[in-house]
Design an enzyme around this catalytic site. Structure first.
Site, mmCIF file in Angstrom:
data_model
loop_
_atom_site.group_PDB
_atom_site.id
_atom_site.type_symbol
_atom_site.label_atom_id
_atom_site.label_comp_id
_atom_site.label_asym_id
_atom_site.label_seq_id
_atom_site.Cartn_x
_atom_site.Cartn_y
_atom_site.Cartn_z
ATOM 1 N N TYR A 37 0.740 -1.226 -0.100
ATOM 2 C CA TYR A 37 -0.078 0.029 0.021
ATOM 3 C C TYR A 37 0.906 1.391 0.069
ATOM 4 O O TYR A 37 1.949 1.223 0.160
ATOM 5 C CB TYR A 37 -1.182 -0.126 1.065
ATOM 6 N N GLU A 38 0.305 2.323 -0.407
ATOM 7 C CA GLU A 38 0.933 3.536 -0.602
ATOM 8 C C GLU A 38 2.000 3.416 -1.913
ATOM 9 O O GLU A 38 3.048 4.248 -1.746
ATOM 10 C CB GLU A 38 1.561 4.436 0.628
ATOM 11 N N GLY A 39 1.754 2.648 -2.499
ATOM 12 C CA GLY A 39 2.844 2.464 -3.752
ATOM 13 C C GLY A 39 3.399 1.152 -3.469
ATOM 14 O O GLY A 39 4.481 1.055 -2.572
#
Lengths: 596, 596
Positions: free
Chosen positions: A441-443
């Site tokens: 998550y978040e890239g």
């Protein structure tokens, strides 16, 4: 159940001895953040996370969140809501938020330390207050005055929580594909319609209102990522005077069944003409969202660090207690039926790897926090610019490396428990499952790697790398004759040179073939992380020697640094080899022939 | 849910083209195992595992096994029992068992392929029939005639299942500490009392009887591992004439709550004066148990391979379907909203890493199977001895590397799915959780590493390594001018030389300091695995070129080998660096100073 004690001694060592915040923070105008206050904040954060949050970690995993299909309501695990009320009561949500909106305005670097403790204690719980920070920043920087007035105080106080609504079923990384629509209504309002998935804390029972920051398309929007706007959409409608009205047309459709972070509510959110307001400029949503995202990326890096710390603590305690087999060099506890497993070299290899990645990673992360403060508050514009370049450069490294190392450390720590690590009882398998989200998550790590090479190195012409390289060069010069750093400074200087050469080689190759960017990216990222850590380990040894820490602590730093340089840093050889091999071995096989 | 299709083409390529079983097996007296029969067996195994076992994989994970506290009974997940009945009906349990006990007597290498399919399809289910093989071998080699007569037929047919009861709460690796007692009764019987934990398939509802092979101490036993004896203890008593009597005093006390393999029953087994018989010599239980353990270690290696294969298949399918972002070198599917993610170099890196580890690992594992057959049946005693040395040498490498790579491949494959990999829906997170047990049970990776360096290299003076080194040298000589192997043979020969040098260096260091054995062990093991794989990849390319496989398949082998040599094999540099650094960086820090 796994235990947690905040590693206050090492946290303070990183802050005071290595990073020198006692002089750095007052120089940034943070006169309030003297040693006494910072230490008091950390003591209190330790007390709260150890006694309130840590015991709920296993409960959250076991119970998970529950979703009521009829009402869309989400119930958090036993104790979560009460812990959040205490958290708000104590003022933690606004620790580093601006004082004009009710925050305490303390430096971000102090917030980083408190965040590490929260993540060690209870990662899933920590996701509820987390997104409020991003929402606060986005509104503070891009919102209209009335939006700031209305939304920021309850977000800063923690009375309300926030979300980031980006992902849709068909797009995560590639937000240019998103379909959620925003239709103008009267009075500057918009009706938002669409489905968002993977929305952390999208719905819960901890706060009376939830402020969703939502990416959507206006009717006249260009296609792709240049046609995306940012909207603020509260769960209960809020007018321009701050009056809270009726329930908005946004609801949680279901919760995801996940590998870990069961206590965290990961929601499918259905927006069905929900009323909201435009934040910032039309079609500029992507850049506004990055305000939230960069902070969130550093925060996820801290999650990796927090999990690694807890995993290491428990593996260390177990390795000292568990008696199994005799030392290869003869019995160490002849009076006992066997020796504690910490005598065995391979168990030490796993523990020292964790120790090196955790303690070095801690300084790396806190340094990024100090640079956030510096970029925000330094008096000298050149210093602000330099700090900003360092933050930009270090963000993908902190995010990706600390989370990849989180996977590795929870792996080693579980492995120290043998078969006992695989069963729920000791809590080690939960740490491993929880860690698994952080590289996604978040890239993902791959996206961080592309950001590093494609944007931070090529597009921004390596400004951050140059600034960091200068720090390394200065340090090596200063300590070239320091006997305490023999065996560290020379290899560090060599690696810094090699890093520069590899960077030039990648840039050159990329100019001829854009695929070279992606081909080098992951290995370049990890390579950068290991060299960065070598620098922080060398600096940690120098700081320890110059400090009045006890000899045992100094020995710990000295020997772990030696271990890191001799046993972990050689991984750079593998990454350098992969980088040098270029794109051809990755790109030449036709996608149709991947099947065996 | 994740899917599974048996990779028959690659399995056959490994067997026929690379390992040449069509000539090797008849030379071992396996005239029955001609190409037609082997292929028919594999087709049928594929059909069974794909259609019966694979669909139950997610069911088993979701439901788990249930334990009735009142009766001690264990209920397996929906469909498991019926699938087992079909498995027995079809004769799979006795595939490679001796014909004199009702088995089909097919070569072990064929059993390895069938086992890989079972593990891909449903690892948790596969653990129920698994231990019967070990019990069969232990009784066949060490049991009295009447024991073989009474126990082997129902074990071979699968009518009964088997267990290995080794671990106790205070000892797993260090079995010398075990406390379970065996008191002599009349008629050559013994009363076994004690608690065993982590007993796979210790209790279940699939078979009317369960044959426990139990380690325990006789009253006059010397302490430590030289005072342990092996007993056979059936769930329902069995007399010397094979009559099944009443329920024995052994029961499942509870099931463990595990990270994965939920469908597998991991039992706490309480022996409360349960009646059993001594197997083999008193106090020789440890060596008899190793008969079971070595086979089980190779089997667990196949589990790692099987999970990697399934993970790769699903990641590959997803990477071809999922449209996200454009290729760095311009749109590849301009008519679609984005390109499939398989165009991105970093996704290819993950897929190719899995492909290299899976397909190379497959040949490595099957070769070990063929060597088991050779050690058992070769006419020439020197050839048998050489094959036995190879099996001994390769067992820890196959077990540890294929399971470590299983962790890695399930990691990469999940990562290809982004956030979608973390939710249960796609089944990728189950594969990662299931894989996590494989580096722990049947001896952790650290224990395999000690076995490799301490026993196979030092104690047995590297007989296996010498035999393998000769194979590599012969191959390099034969193919030094082969243009199809340019870029492979040279680096392989270099690595083989370096392997030898490292071995000599480790042996020398160990002679001076026994801690050097443990200090080098893990890195030496992984180093050995990567060089072994380099050999099998070079041979795979040679075999593909010489075969009548389609050009796309040949390209797949050629390009994956290039990828392996340029992007994976450099990991040996990191491992070699760690080995050369010796024991000091691991051993010099006092255990008291590991805390930060």
């Amino acid at each position: 159940m796994s235990k947690y004690t905040a590693p206050l001694r090492d946290m303070r060592f990183a802050l005071h001895d290595v990073l020198g915040i006692d002089t750095a923070l007052p120089a940034l105008g943070h006169e309030e953040a003297g040693r006494e206050l910072v230490d008091a904040v950390l003591d209190e954060a330790a007390r709260f996370t150890e006694s309130v949050l840590a015991p709920l970690n296993e409960v959250g995993d076991r119970e998970g969140c529950r979703h009521d299909k009829a009402t869309g309501a989400v119930t958090t695990p036993t104790g979560f809501k009460e812990a959040y009320a205490q958290y708000v009561e104590a003022g933690w949500p606004g620790l580093t938020a601006p004082t004009e909106f009710g925050g305490q305005g303390l430096p971000h670097v102090v917030g980083f330390v408190q965040k590490e403790m929260v993540d060690s204690a209870n990662l899933a719980w920590g996701n509820f207050p987390l997104l409020g920070h991003g929402a606060t920043e986005a509104l503070r920087q891009h919102g209209e005055d009335w939006q700031r007035e209305v939304f920021l105080k309850p977000l800063v106080s923690g009375e309300w929580t926030g979300t980031m609504c980006l992902t849709e079923p068909h797009c995560g990384t590639d937000l240019g594909l998103l379909k959620t629509r925003a239709e103008p209504l009267d009075g500057g309002r918009y009706a938002i319609s669409g489905t968002k998935i993977f929305i952390t804390a999208g719905e819960h029972d901890m706060a009376p209102n939830i402020v969703h920051l939502v990416l959507a398309r206006l009717p006249d929007a260009p296609s792709g990522s240049k046609g995306i706007s940012l909207f603020v959409v509260p769960k209960f409608r809020v007018d321009r005077d701050g009056n809270v009205g009726e329930r908005n047309a946004v609801a949680c459709g279901s919760l995801e069944h996940k590998m870990g972070i069961h206590g965290s509510a990961t929601c499918v959110m259905n927006f069905d003409g929900a009323e909201g307001y435009l934040v910032g400029q039309p079609h500029k949503g992507m850049s506004h969202m990055f305000t939230m995202m960069n902070a969130a990326r550093l925060a996820v890096g801290l999650q990796g660090l927090g999990l690694s710390e807890r995993a290491l603590q428990n593996a260390l305690a177990y390795s000292r207690e568990r008696l199994q087999s005799r030392s290869l060099s003869g019995p160490k506890l002849p009076g006992k039926p066997a020796d504690p497993i910490i005598v065995h070299p391979d168990v030490r290899r796993m523990l020292l790897t964790c120790k090196a990645l955790v303690e070095g990673g801690r300084v790396m992360a806190y340094h990024a926090g100090l640079m956030v403060d510096t970029a925000e508050a330094a008096g000298d514009p050149a210093e602000r610019e330099r700090a900003e370049a360092l933050v930009e450069f270090m963000t993908p490294i902190v995010k990706a490396c600390l989370t990849e190392w989180g996977i590795e450390c929870t792996y080693h720590a579980l492995q120290c428990f043998g078969g006992h690590g695989y069963i729920a009882e000791h809590g080690m398998e939960q740490l491993a499952r929880d860690a698994r989200i952080t590289t996604l998550y978040e890239g993902t790590t791959g996206i961080q790697a592309l950001d590093l090479v494609g944007r931070k190195i090529l597009k921004l012409q390596g400004a951050g790398l140059k600034a960091f390289g200068a720090m390394v060069a200065d340090f090596c010069r200063e300590h070239s004759g320091n006997p305490a750093l023999a065996g560290l400074v020379g290899p560090l200087a060599d690696k810094a040179r090699e890093w520069e050469e590899l960077t030039v080689a990648v840039a050159k190759a990329a100019a001829a073939n854009p695929e070279e960017v992606g081909a080098a990216s992951y290995d370049y990222l990890m390579y950068s992380g290991y060299v960065t850590l070598a620098y922080w380990w060398a600096r940690s040894v120098a700081a320890a020697e110059a400090s009045d820490q006890p000899e045992g602590f100094k020995a710990g730093k000295r020997e772990t640094a030696r271990f890191y340089f001799q046993r972990v840093l050689p991984r750079t050889l593998a990454h350098a080899g992969a980088i040098r091999s270029g794109a051809a071995p990755l790109m030449s096989l036709d996608a149709d022939h991947f099947d065996a």
